[in-house]
Design a protein around this motif. Sequence first.
Motif, PDB file in Angstrom:
ATOM      1  N   UNK A  87      -0.297   8.069 -41.278  1.00  0.00           N
ATOM      2  CA  UNK A  87      -1.664   8.011 -41.787  1.00  0.00           C
ATOM      3  C   UNK A  87      -2.475   7.188 -40.805  1.00  0.00           C
ATOM      4  N   UNK A  88      -3.703   7.570 -40.571  1.00  0.00           N
ATOM      5  CA  UNK A  88      -4.517   6.871 -39.581  1.00  0.00           C
ATOM      6  C   UNK A  88      -5.450   5.870 -40.254  1.00  0.00           C
ATOM      7  N   UNK A  89      -5.541   4.680 -39.665  1.00  0.00           N
ATOM      8  CA  UNK A  89      -6.534   3.711 -40.110  1.00  0.00           C
ATOM      9  C   UNK A  89      -7.796   3.942 -39.286  1.00  0.00           C
ATOM     10  N   UNK A  90      -8.785   4.602 -39.880  1.00  0.00           N
ATOM     11  CA  UNK A  90      -9.998   4.973 -39.159  1.00  0.00           C
ATOM     12  C   UNK A  90     -11.174   4.066 -39.490  1.00  0.00           C
ATOM     13  N   UNK A  91     -10.966   3.064 -40.325  1.00  0.00           N
ATOM     14  CA  UNK A  91     -12.053   2.204 -40.739  1.00  0.00           C
ATOM     15  C   UNK A  91     -12.767   2.697 -41.971  1.00  0.00           C
ATOM     16  N   UNK A  92     -12.279   3.801 -42.558  1.00  0.00           N
ATOM     17  CA  UNK A  92     -12.902   4.358 -43.766  1.00  0.00           C
ATOM     18  C   UNK A  92     -11.994   4.230 -44.974  1.00  0.00           C
ATOM     19  N   UNK A  93     -10.958   3.434 -44.871  1.00  0.00           N
ATOM     20  CA  UNK A  93     -10.069   3.239 -46.001  1.00  0.00           C
ATOM     21  C   UNK A  93      -8.874   4.171 -45.977  1.00  0.00           C
ATOM     22  N   UNK A  94      -7.973   4.045 -46.930  1.00  0.00           N
ATOM     23  CA  UNK A  94      -6.764   4.862 -46.971  1.00  0.00           C
ATOM     24  C   UNK A  94      -7.085   6.344 -47.100  1.00  0.00           C
ATOM     25  N   UNK A  95      -6.232   7.176 -46.500  1.00  0.00           N
ATOM     26  CA  UNK A  95      -6.373   8.630 -46.598  1.00  0.00           C
ATOM     27  C   UNK A  95      -5.788   9.081 -47.938  1.00  0.00           C
ATOM     28  N   UNK A  96      -6.607   9.025 -48.968  1.00  0.00           N
ATOM     29  CA  UNK A  96      -6.129   9.208 -50.335  1.00  0.00           C
ATOM     30  C   UNK A  96      -5.465  10.566 -50.544  1.00  0.00           C
ATOM     31  N   UNK A  97      -6.095  11.637 -50.100  1.00  0.00           N
ATOM     32  CA  UNK A  97      -5.522  12.966 -50.312  1.00  0.00           C
ATOM     33  C   UNK A  97      -4.157  13.092 -49.640  1.00  0.00           C
ATOM     34  N   UNK A  98      -4.069  12.611 -48.418  1.00  0.00           N
ATOM     35  CA  UNK A  98      -2.810  12.729 -47.691  1.00  0.00           C
ATOM     36  C   UNK A  98      -1.724  11.883 -48.329  1.00  0.00           C
ATOM     37  N   UNK A  99      -2.106  10.695 -48.794  1.00  0.00           N
ATOM     38  CA  UNK A  99      -1.135   9.845 -49.489  1.00  0.00           C
ATOM     39  C   UNK A  99      -0.656  10.528 -50.764  1.00  0.00           C
ATOM     40  N   UNK A 100      -1.575  11.098 -51.526  1.00  0.00           N
ATOM     41  CA  UNK A 100      -1.210  11.784 -52.765  1.00  0.00           C
ATOM     42  C   UNK A 100      -0.248  12.938 -52.492  1.00  0.00           C
ATOM     43  N   UNK A 101      -0.475  13.642 -51.378  1.00  0.00           N
ATOM     44  CA  UNK A 101       0.376  14.795 -51.057  1.00  0.00           C
ATOM     45  C   UNK A 101       1.817  14.393 -50.753  1.00  0.00           C
ATOM     46  N   UNK A 102       2.027  13.131 -50.391  1.00  0.00           N
ATOM     47  CA  UNK A 102       3.381  12.644 -50.105  1.00  0.00           C
ATOM     48  C   UNK A 102       4.151  12.294 -51.378  1.00  0.00           C
ATOM     49  N   UNK A 103       3.457  12.325 -52.521  1.00  0.00           N
ATOM     50  CA  UNK A 103       4.061  12.056 -53.825  1.00  0.00           C
ATOM     51  C   UNK A 103       4.841  10.737 -53.842  1.00  0.00           C
ATOM     52  N   UNK A 104       4.174   9.645 -53.490  1.00  0.00           N
ATOM     53  CA  UNK A 104       4.871   8.351 -53.441  1.00  0.00           C
ATOM     54  C   UNK A 104       5.188   7.830 -54.831  1.00  0.00           C
ATOM     55  N   UNK A 105       6.233   7.005 -54.914  1.00  0.00           N
ATOM     56  CA  UNK A 105       6.492   6.273 -56.151  1.00  0.00           C
ATOM     57  C   UNK A 105       6.238   4.782 -55.957  1.00  0.00           C
ATOM     58  N   UNK A 106       5.785   4.396 -54.746  1.00  0.00           N
ATOM     59  CA  UNK A 106       5.349   3.027 -54.479  1.00  0.00           C
ATOM     60  C   UNK A 106       4.431   3.039 -53.262  1.00  0.00           C
ATOM     61  N   UNK A 107       3.296   2.352 -53.375  1.00  0.00           N
ATOM     62  CA  UNK A 107       2.365   2.196 -52.259  1.00  0.00           C
ATOM     63  C   UNK A 107       2.241   0.714 -51.947  1.00  0.00           C
ATOM     64  N   UNK A 108       2.517   0.353 -50.707  1.00  0.00           N
ATOM     65  CA  UNK A 108       2.454  -1.045 -50.281  1.00  0.00           C
ATOM     66  C   UNK A 108       1.208  -1.280 -49.443  1.00  0.00           C
ATOM     67  N   UNK A 109       0.405  -2.265 -49.844  1.00  0.00           N
ATOM     68  CA  UNK A 109      -0.810  -2.631 -49.122  1.00  0.00           C
ATOM     69  C   UNK A 109      -0.867  -4.147 -49.010  1.00  0.00           C
ATOM     70  N   UNK A 110       0.229  -4.757 -48.566  1.00  0.00           N
ATOM     71  CA  UNK A 110       0.346  -6.214 -48.521  1.00  0.00           C
ATOM     72  C   UNK A 110      -0.450  -6.786 -47.345  1.00  0.00           C
ATOM     73  N   UNK A 111      -0.238  -6.263 -46.145  1.00  0.00           N
ATOM     74  CA  UNK A 111      -1.058  -6.681 -44.997  1.00  0.00           C
ATOM     75  C   UNK A 111      -2.215  -5.696 -44.901  1.00  0.00           C
ATOM     76  N   UNK A 112      -3.279  -5.969 -45.647  1.00  0.00           N
ATOM     77  CA  UNK A 112      -4.377  -5.005 -45.740  1.00  0.00           C
ATOM     78  C   UNK A 112      -5.676  -5.692 -46.128  1.00  0.00           C
ATOM     79  N   UNK A 113      -6.729  -4.880 -46.141  1.00  0.00           N
ATOM     80  CA  UNK A 113      -8.029  -5.303 -46.641  1.00  0.00           C
ATOM     81  C   UNK A 113      -8.461  -4.371 -47.756  1.00  0.00           C
ATOM     82  N   UNK A 114      -7.501  -3.929 -48.552  1.00  0.00           N
ATOM     83  CA  UNK A 114      -7.757  -2.967 -49.622  1.00  0.00           C
ATOM     84  C   UNK A 114      -8.845  -3.478 -50.567  1.00  0.00           C
ATOM     85  N   UNK A 115      -9.808  -2.610 -50.896  1.00  0.00           N
ATOM     86  CA  UNK A 115     -10.844  -2.982 -51.854  1.00  0.00           C
ATOM     87  C   UNK A 115     -10.375  -2.661 -53.265  1.00  0.00           C
TER      88      UNK A 115
END
Length: 358
Positions: A122-150
């Motif tokens: 996934x690319x960090x483009x300065x516009x936040x997480x790539x939500x659609x692409x993340x959803x398509x991976x069907x994760x059961x855990x998302x880690x955003x520990x070293x982040x600036x997540x809003x």
Amino acid sequence: MPRATRASRLTGLLASVSLLSAAAVGCGSSDPDSDSGASSSGGSGSSAAEGAFPVTLDHKYGSTTVKSEPKRIVTVGLTDQDAVLALGKVPVGTTEWLGGYKGAIGPWAEDKAGGADTPTVLKDTGTGPQVEKIASLKPDLILAVYSGLTKSQYDNLSKFAPVVAQPKEFNDYGVPWQQQTEEIGKALGKETDAKKLVSDVEEKFTEAKEANPAFAGASGLIATPYDGTFVFGSQDPRSRLLSNLGFALPKDLDKVIGDKFGANISKERFDLLDQDVDVWIVPDTTKAVTKLHSDKVYADLNVVKQGREVFVKESSDYGNAVSLSTVLSIPYVLDRLVPQLAAAVDGKPGTKVEQPAS
């Protein structure tokens, strides 16, 4: 994967992040992009400790409960993949910050991936997480520990998987590598293993300090010639490399940069640069030195006159490892940085601070 440009790396951290709408989450494709080599086996790895779940982790936006051992992990935090790999798991998705490495896995971590499928990047483009692409991976855990997540991004991502956001007690992108590793260890049900990893790396810092008593109490700073002169604050992982080695950061540093991981300073505050050692992360170690030393205000500082500068090429594996500063990249860094620092603070202006051989 093209190498990220120098400007985009810092811009991804400095620019404000915009949201993808909640509707975008709902329309995520079930077929990952063609660059995805990750499958459900990508996140298998070693098993969690018995009785580790459920586990609840506190963070900036409240708390998150992980009910069972995660199998499909996506790392939104820019360096979180290294802790996951160190703990015997391979993410199905990673976020690229710098380096352009396959799967966003640096050379210091490659052996931890084993024969697992390469994570989708996934690319960090300065516009936040790539939500659609993340959803398509069907994760059961998302880690955003070293982040600036809003908060809005956290809420969006939480609609389809538990999200562990950045700790509330630190600036965004300011979590220490020790806590990052231990928080991720808890989320994976491997808290004891995480503590052992941290202890092993801390021992390397101890060994370096014992072998170099001149580090104790010496002052240091890490900076980069980005859009002028950008200095990293005390909560930045790069600065913590120095403080973990016994160096003291400038007293006014955080007062000058505020509650950020770093900031640009004016020439009026170049006094911050006159330390026992300056570590510069630069695009080119020859051209950057020439440009820096052409500034008469900077060139007149004792740190320059007495040869106490250390230069790290940012686009090299070494430079990338310094910027990431993770439980896996730090030993790689110490093998290269410690000899440079030792040469810079040996009290002999004539000592040349050599570049690492590789």
